[in-house]
Structure formats: C-alpha cells, structure tokens
Design an enzyme around this catalytic site. Structure first.
Site, PDB file in Angstrom:
ATOM      1  N   HIS A  77       4.357  13.602  -8.431  1.00 19.98           N
ATOM      2  CA  HIS A  77       5.141  12.645  -7.693  1.00 19.98           C
ATOM      3  C   HIS A  77       6.462  13.703  -6.601  1.00 19.98           C
ATOM      4  CE1 HIS A  77       4.253   8.919 -10.041  1.00 19.98           C
ATOM      5  NE2 HIS A  77       3.212   9.573  -9.685  1.00 19.98           N
ATOM      6  N   TYR A 205      13.036   2.932 -10.049  1.00 22.50           N
ATOM      7  CA  TYR A 205      14.021   2.535 -11.064  1.00 22.50           C
ATOM      8  C   TYR A 205      14.938   1.471 -10.305  1.00 22.50           C
ATOM      9  CZ  TYR A 205      13.221   6.712 -13.985  1.00 22.50           C
ATOM     10  OH  TYR A 205      12.634   7.749 -14.636  1.00 22.50           O
ATOM     11  N   PRO A 297      15.772   6.868 -22.675  1.00 22.00           N
ATOM     12  CA  PRO A 297      14.792   7.462 -22.000  1.00 22.00           C
ATOM     13  C   PRO A 297      14.992   7.210 -20.565  1.00 22.00           C
ATOM     14  CG  PRO A 297      14.155   5.088 -22.766  1.00 22.00           C
ATOM     15  CD  PRO A 297      15.702   5.658 -23.422  1.00 22.00           C
ATOM     16  N   LYS A 301      13.984  12.691 -20.176  1.00 23.70           N
ATOM     17  CA  LYS A 301      14.378  14.183 -20.598  1.00 23.70           C
ATOM     18  C   LYS A 301      13.622  14.546 -22.186  1.00 23.70           C
ATOM     19  CE  LYS A 301      16.222  15.822 -17.120  1.00 23.70           C
ATOM     20  NZ  LYS A 301      15.126  15.687 -16.376  1.00 23.70           N
ATOM     21  N   TYR A 389      16.769  15.763 -12.685  1.00 27.63           N
ATOM     22  CA  TYR A 389      15.498  15.116 -12.910  1.00 27.63           C
ATOM     23  C   TYR A 389      14.452  15.890 -12.762  1.00 27.63           C
ATOM     24  CZ  TYR A 389      12.550  10.852 -13.331  1.00 27.63           C
ATOM     25  OH  TYR A 389      11.561   9.836 -13.533  1.00 27.63           O
TER      26      TYR A 389
END
Ligand code: RFL
Ligand code: PHB
Length: 395
Positions: A77, A205, A297, A301, A389
């Site tokens: 992604h 998200y 979560p 990580k 990220y």
C-alpha cells in the site's frame, strides 16, 4: 523420570514474532538457540492478529530469505485514507517519505513462514511445553526448566535467555528494579473478519461522532474491519446488523462510497492500552516485544516494534560472541527504549486523534478536529505521520 540436561547458547521463551525473528537473526550469525512455546504449532499459526508490516520489517524478511511468499501474496500500500466529516483524505506515504510503503501481510502468515524456515534449517522449536521456569539469571550459566509436550521434565542450560513471551508472559516478573508505565483508554475495538472482496485498495481510518472505524484487509477474499466500542463490551451485544449499521454510518462519505458486506465469520473485542517496562535486562535475561511494551493497535506498531527489539538484541549477542564484549548488551534497554517511546507516542497520538472520548472536554474535542484538519492540509504534518507509520529507521 527426567532426561539429561541440554545446552544451547540462547534459550528463547515464546514463538511469536520477536522469538522467531530472533532465532533467525541468531542463526544467520552462527549462534545456536532453542525456542520453547506453550501453544501448539496450529495455535501459533492460526491466531489472527496484526496485518501491517513496516518497510524495514519487509526488507529484513527479504534479507533473511523469508520473503518469498510475502512478495507473492502480500499487498503493498502506498498510503492510507483518513476519513472524517464525510470526506476522504489520501496520505500518499510513497510520495511523502521518498518511496517507502507499507505491506499488508498477516502476522500468522509471517509466523507460518518463519516456523517453516526455522524447522527446515534444523532449528529447535518446542511447541506445547508447560511450566517454564527461569533460574540463575545473574550467573553466567542461566537455566530454563520446563515440561515437554510428552510430560517429560527438562533442563536447558543457556548462556543467555530471551524472554519474548508476550504481554501475559512470565519473563517480565523476573526483571528486578523495573518501573512500569501504563495508560488505559476508555474504549476498545470490536474486530470482525468478513468473507467479501475489498471495498477499497488501501486502509481507511475514520473518525466519526459515533466512534472510530477501520477498514483493513487480510486477502482478496477476507476483509478485517474494526469499530470503536466500550472497553468491556461483549460480542453478544453486537449482532451482525448492528455492526454493519455502525460501519456504514461511520465510514459513509458525501460522495457515495459504498462498503461491501459479506458473511461475518469471526468477532472479538480487544481492550486498548499503552504500557512500557523501563528495564529490559536482568543479569542474563533480556525481554523483548509485548513482554516489555504494549501499544494500542491504531498505529499498527506492535509487531514491528517486537521485531526491532529482536534486531537490537541479536546485535548485542553477535558483538558478545565475536569479541567477548558486553557493552552492546549493556546498552540494549537504552537502545530499545528510544524507539519504543517514539512508537508509544505515535500509537497514542493516532488513537487519541481518531477516537471519540466521552471524557474529553469540548475544548479538547475541537483541538483534535484542528489536528486532523492540519494533518490533511499541511505537507509537513502529513510527512510526520507518514514517516512514523512506514516506520522510523533502525538506529
Ligand atoms: P506474542 O506474539 O504475544 O508472542 C508471545 C509468544 O509467547 C508464548 N508464551 C510462552 N511460551 C513459553 N512459555 C511461556 N510461559 C509463555 N507465555 C507465553 C505465547 O503463546 C506466544 O506465542 O509477542 P511478541 O513476539 O512480542 O509479538 C508481539 C505482536 O504479536 C503484537 O505486538 C502484535 O500482534 C500487535 N498488533 C499489531 N502489530 C503491528 O505491528 N501491526 C498491526 O497491524 C497490528 N495489529 C495487533 C494488531 C494486535 C492485536 N491484538 C489482538 C492485540 C491487531 C490486533 C487486534
Ligand atoms: C489490522 O489489519 O488488523 C490492522 C491494521 C491497521 C491497524 C491495526 C490493525 O492500525
């Protein structure tokens, strides 16, 4: 009747990501290890957990010769979508970080690949053991005692012990003089697995006044979705219709994006907490992964952080066996904690940014909304999110 004591260089308690990566890293350095795991191989390989691998974790798997199936079956992604107020905002990590991406390849698939490769290398991995005990940790001959799957008591003499037995494990209890830092969030996640094609090519998200929602994936046929719920909610309170209704409302957009439904075949509630143990060594015992720290979560990580600890520990052990010097091992806690606290910060940030919190004041609520607006409209803010990220570089 007990079998004669056995010997290895590093005794590893736990066959999760931290333990298995450590065994592979040590093997590459010519250091022998034995893994003891309480669960069966089927249980280890069948527990559905994480999905997102940072770029360097993927590079490490390739480097260790473990990336063949991931390359074929993983999904790469180039970013994520943040969704709020009915609008989608794409963060293009590849552009923001100079070419880094994230890979969606489920944790249990990683574990299957690592277990198979370890056994093929002739590695020792004992599943289904019981009653693991740690002894003589402050001597240079620590021991592990355990009962094998067949009920035989066994002793394993080691040079070092790696306690990588997860958040509920026993190793942490042996770290004397530790301080523990913790934070509980007033919400949890209800996660589902669904038989359906993906509704979007990347993770979404979403922050919504009804609560957070996350759209993730496991494979072209199986999707993983989460909704924010109460920390102690029971799955029985969530019949399928309620889950779909919440997902539709929280993920809906003004431009008519649609969520594809399917058969829900697994549901579970997880609590959310942050936790750090500030000491990760006692004598010849070193703890790593979830045994030493927990993150909520939201930042994806946990697995990656567990693997980073394994890398730092393998470096310290490599230095010891090559030169006899202990300084790498003595710096292990300090080296790990620098990365751990940054991952804790990022996971806490993503969590507070995206969840609704009944305890939050109207002022704090407006600050969160301003933060979201800033992240999606400032390249500098988006870059800071992106570089965390995709994973900060290893020191
Ligand atoms: P693990 O994976 O818990 O493995 C520990 C192993 O030790 C065994 N064990 C023992 N063995 C011998 N003797 C004993 N006394 C033992 N006690 C326990 C256990 O059976 C187990 O096999 O810890 P490790 O290796 O530190 O790895 C940590 C990761 O598994 C964890 O951080 C991640 O799953 C967290 N996580 C995620 N991390 C990511 O990087 N990306 C994600 O997208 C992501 N999503 C998630 C997640 C965790 C989740 N849950 C369920 C907590 C999503 C979820 C829902
Ligand atoms: C998952 O796919 O389980 C997942 C993905 C991203 C997260 C957390 C969990 O931040």
């Amino acid at each position: 009747m007990s079998t004669p004591p056995r010997r290895t260089q590093v005794g590893i308690i736990g066959a999760g990501p931290a333990g298995l990566f450590l065994a592979h890293l040590l093997h590459r350095q010519g250091i022998k290890s034995v893994i003891l795991e309480t669960r069966t191989r089927e249980e280890v390989e069948g527990t559905i957990r994480a999905g997102v691998l940072e770029q360097w974790t993927v590079d490490l798997m390739q480097d260790l010769g473990l990336g063949e199936r991931m390359r074929r079956e993983g999904h790469f992604h180039r970013g994520i979508t943040l969704r709020f107020a009915g609008e989608s905002h794409h963060l293009d990590f590849e552009d923001l970080t100079g070419g880094k991406r994230v890979t969606v390849y489920p944790q249990h698939e990683v574990l299957k690949d690592l277990v198979a490769a370890r056994l093929a290398d002739g590695g020792e991995l004992h599943f289904g053991v019981r009653d693991v005990g740690l002894h003589d940790l402050t001597t240079d001959r620590p021991r592990l005692t355990y009962t094998t799957r067949d009920g035989e008591p066994q002793v394993l003499h080691c040079d070092f012990i790696a306690g990588v037995d997860g958040s509920q494990g026993l190793s942490r209890q042996s770290i004397e003089g530790r301080t523990e830092y913790g934070h509980l969030y007033p919400f949890g996640w209800l996660g589902i697995l669904v038989e359906a094609p993906p509704s979007h090519h990347e993770l979404i998200y979403a922050r919504h006044e009804r609560g957070f929602a996350l759209l993730s994936t496991r494979s072209p046929e199986i999707q993983r979705l989460y909704i924010q719920c109460g920390p102690t909610d029971d799955v029985a309170e969530y019949p399928d219709e309620r889950i779909w209704s919440e997902l539709h409302r929280r993920l809906e957009t003004v431009d008519g994006w649609t969520l594809t439904e399917g058969r829900i075949f697994q549901k579970g509630v997880i609590g959310m907490r942050s936790f750090v143990c500030d000491r990760m060594q006692h004598g010849r015992l070193f703890i790593a992964g979830d045994a030493a720290h927990i993150v909520p979560p939201t930042g994806a990580k946990g697995l990656n952080l567990a693997v980073a600890d394994a890398v730092y520990l393998s470096r310290g052990l490599d230095c010891f066996y090559r030169t006899g010097r202990q300084d790498g091992l003595d710096r292990y806690t300090e080296t790990c904690l620098r990365r751990i606290w940054k991952a804790e910060r990022f996971s806490w940030y993503m969590t507070t940014l995206l969840h609704t919190n009944p305890a939050e004041s109207p002022f704090e609520h407006r600050i969160r909304l301003a933060d979201l607006d800033y992240v999606v409209h400032s390249r500098a803010a988006a870059t800071a999110l992106a570089e965390n990220y995709v994973g900060l570089p290893l020191d």
